[in-house]
Design a protein around this motif. Structure first.
Motif, mmCIF file in Angstrom:
data_model
loop_
_atom_site.group_PDB
_atom_site.id
_atom_site.type_symbol
_atom_site.label_atom_id
_atom_site.label_comp_id
_atom_site.label_asym_id
_atom_site.label_seq_id
_atom_site.Cartn_x
_atom_site.Cartn_y
_atom_site.Cartn_z
ATOM 1 N N VAL A 19 0.838 -1.203 0.000
ATOM 2 C CA VAL A 19 0.000 0.000 0.000
ATOM 3 C C VAL A 19 0.869 1.247 0.000
ATOM 4 C CG1 VAL A 19 -1.739 1.309 1.274
ATOM 5 C CG2 VAL A 19 -1.910 -1.173 1.143
ATOM 6 N N ARG A 20 1.905 1.249 0.803
ATOM 7 C CA ARG A 20 2.827 2.388 0.849
ATOM 8 C C ARG A 20 3.508 2.588 -0.504
ATOM 9 N NH1 ARG A 20 8.615 3.188 3.245
ATOM 10 N NH2 ARG A 20 8.610 5.423 3.506
ATOM 11 N N ARG A 21 3.932 1.501 -1.110
ATOM 12 C CA ARG A 21 4.591 1.577 -2.413
ATOM 13 C C ARG A 21 3.633 2.140 -3.458
ATOM 14 N NH1 ARG A 21 7.421 -3.512 -3.314
ATOM 15 N NH2 ARG A 21 5.436 -4.135 -2.510
ATOM 16 N N ARG A 22 2.379 1.701 -3.438
ATOM 17 C CA ARG A 22 1.380 2.180 -4.397
ATOM 18 C C ARG A 22 1.125 3.681 -4.216
ATOM 19 N NH1 ARG A 22 -0.492 2.898 -8.970
ATOM 20 N NH2 ARG A 22 -2.724 2.964 -9.210
ATOM 21 N N ILE A 23 1.027 4.132 -2.966
ATOM 22 C CA ILE A 23 0.823 5.557 -2.687
ATOM 23 C C ILE A 23 2.008 6.369 -3.206
ATOM 24 C CG2 ILE A 23 0.637 7.274 -0.841
ATOM 25 C CD1 ILE A 23 -1.011 5.189 0.721
ATOM 26 N N MET A 24 3.221 5.865 -3.012
ATOM 27 C CA MET A 24 4.412 6.570 -3.498
ATOM 28 C C MET A 24 4.438 6.601 -5.031
ATOM 29 S SD MET A 24 7.386 5.541 -0.811
ATOM 30 C CE MET A 24 8.552 6.708 -1.468
ATOM 31 N N GLU A 25 3.989 5.531 -5.678
ATOM 32 C CA GLU A 25 3.939 5.502 -7.142
ATOM 33 C C GLU A 25 2.972 6.537 -7.694
ATOM 34 O OE1 GLU A 25 2.928 1.463 -7.999
ATOM 35 O OE2 GLU A 25 5.001 0.769 -7.753
ATOM 36 N N MET A 26 1.968 6.914 -6.911
ATOM 37 C CA MET A 26 0.999 7.929 -7.335
ATOM 38 C C MET A 26 1.533 9.349 -7.124
ATOM 39 S SD MET A 26 -2.691 6.334 -6.284
ATOM 40 C CE MET A 26 -2.314 5.867 -4.607
ATOM 41 N N GLY A 27 2.745 9.478 -6.585
ATOM 42 C CA GLY A 27 3.358 10.787 -6.430
ATOM 43 C C GLY A 27 3.324 11.355 -5.028
ATOM 44 N N PRO A 33 3.974 19.051 -1.171
ATOM 45 C CA PRO A 33 2.800 19.826 -0.735
ATOM 46 C C PRO A 33 1.525 19.153 -1.239
ATOM 47 C CG PRO A 33 4.389 21.214 -1.892
ATOM 48 C CD PRO A 33 4.820 19.807 -2.085
ATOM 49 N N ILE A 34 0.478 19.155 -0.421
ATOM 50 C CA ILE A 34 -0.771 18.480 -0.764
ATOM 51 C C ILE A 34 -1.935 19.321 -0.258
ATOM 52 C CG2 ILE A 34 -0.820 17.051 1.318
ATOM 53 C CD1 ILE A 34 -1.715 14.709 -0.507
ATOM 54 N N LYS A 35 -3.007 19.391 -1.043
ATOM 55 C CA LYS A 35 -4.190 20.183 -0.681
ATOM 56 C C LYS A 35 -5.436 19.329 -0.849
ATOM 57 C CE LYS A 35 -6.800 24.300 -1.919
ATOM 58 N NZ LYS A 35 -6.864 25.488 -2.778
ATOM 59 N N VAL A 36 -6.316 19.360 0.160
ATOM 60 C CA VAL A 36 -7.578 18.629 0.077
ATOM 61 C C VAL A 36 -8.554 19.479 -0.728
ATOM 62 C CG1 VAL A 36 -9.500 17.652 1.364
ATOM 63 C CG2 VAL A 36 -7.188 17.454 2.266
ATOM 64 N N VAL A 37 -9.037 18.937 -1.842
ATOM 65 C CA VAL A 37 -9.961 19.653 -2.714
ATOM 66 C C VAL A 37 -11.396 19.435 -2.245
ATOM 67 C CG1 VAL A 37 -10.820 19.881 -5.075
ATOM 68 C CG2 VAL A 37 -8.393 19.462 -4.663
ATOM 69 N N LYS A 38 -11.781 18.166 -2.092
ATOM 70 C CA LYS A 38 -13.122 17.864 -1.594
ATOM 71 C C LYS A 38 -13.160 16.464 -1.001
ATOM 72 C CE LYS A 38 -14.709 16.779 -6.265
ATOM 73 N NZ LYS A 38 -15.656 17.119 -7.311
ATOM 74 N N VAL A 39 -14.201 16.259 -0.195
ATOM 75 C CA VAL A 39 -14.420 14.969 0.456
ATOM 76 C C VAL A 39 -15.827 14.521 0.085
ATOM 77 C CG1 VAL A 39 -14.537 13.761 2.668
ATOM 78 C CG2 VAL A 39 -12.887 15.600 2.358
ATOM 79 N N TYR A 70 -1.909 17.726 -10.267
ATOM 80 C CA TYR A 70 -3.019 16.872 -10.692
ATOM 81 C C TYR A 70 -3.894 16.498 -9.506
ATOM 82 C CZ TYR A 70 -0.625 12.635 -9.025
ATOM 83 O OH TYR A 70 -0.022 11.688 -8.260
ATOM 84 N N GLU A 71 -5.108 16.040 -9.812
ATOM 85 C CA GLU A 71 -6.068 15.624 -8.795
ATOM 86 C C GLU A 71 -5.944 14.114 -8.582
ATOM 87 O OE1 GLU A 71 -8.006 18.044 -7.423
ATOM 88 O OE2 GLU A 71 -7.125 19.482 -8.797
ATOM 89 N N LEU A 72 -6.015 13.708 -7.327
ATOM 90 C CA LEU A 72 -5.887 12.296 -6.970
ATOM 91 C C LEU A 72 -6.948 11.962 -5.936
ATOM 92 C CD1 LEU A 72 -4.182 9.631 -6.964
ATOM 93 C CD2 LEU A 72 -2.837 10.654 -5.130
#
Length: 72
Positions: free
Chosen positions: A23-31, A37-43, A57-59
């Motif tokens: 799971v950690r590796r997959r999250i790192m592969e997504m950038g 820096p990371i911003k929460v757009v919506k929940v 990009y949006e993730l």
């Protein structure tokens, strides 16, 4: 504080990604890497998924993935 604790519009910087494994590796592969820096757009209405903006990009992440990402 984890990414899941942030509200829409909040920003942070990734500090760590939790325990090692696929799971950690997959999250790192997504950038999502420490120092990014990371911003929460919506929940979503029920809290899952969480849409974030990073590296231009949006993730979308699930709650359990967001709980592993420690931010400051």
């Amino acid at each position: 504080m984890t990414l899941r604790d942030l509200k829409p519009g909040d920003e942070g910087r990734v500090v760590s990604l939790g325990e090692k494994g696929p799971v950690r590796r997959r999250i790192m592969e997504m950038g999502v890497t420490p120092g990014t820096p990371i911003k929460v757009v919506k929940v979503a209405p029920l809290g899952d998924p969480i849409e974030v903006n990073l590296r231009g990009y949006e993730l979308s992440l699930r709650k359990d993935q967001a709980m592993r990402i420690v931010v400051e």
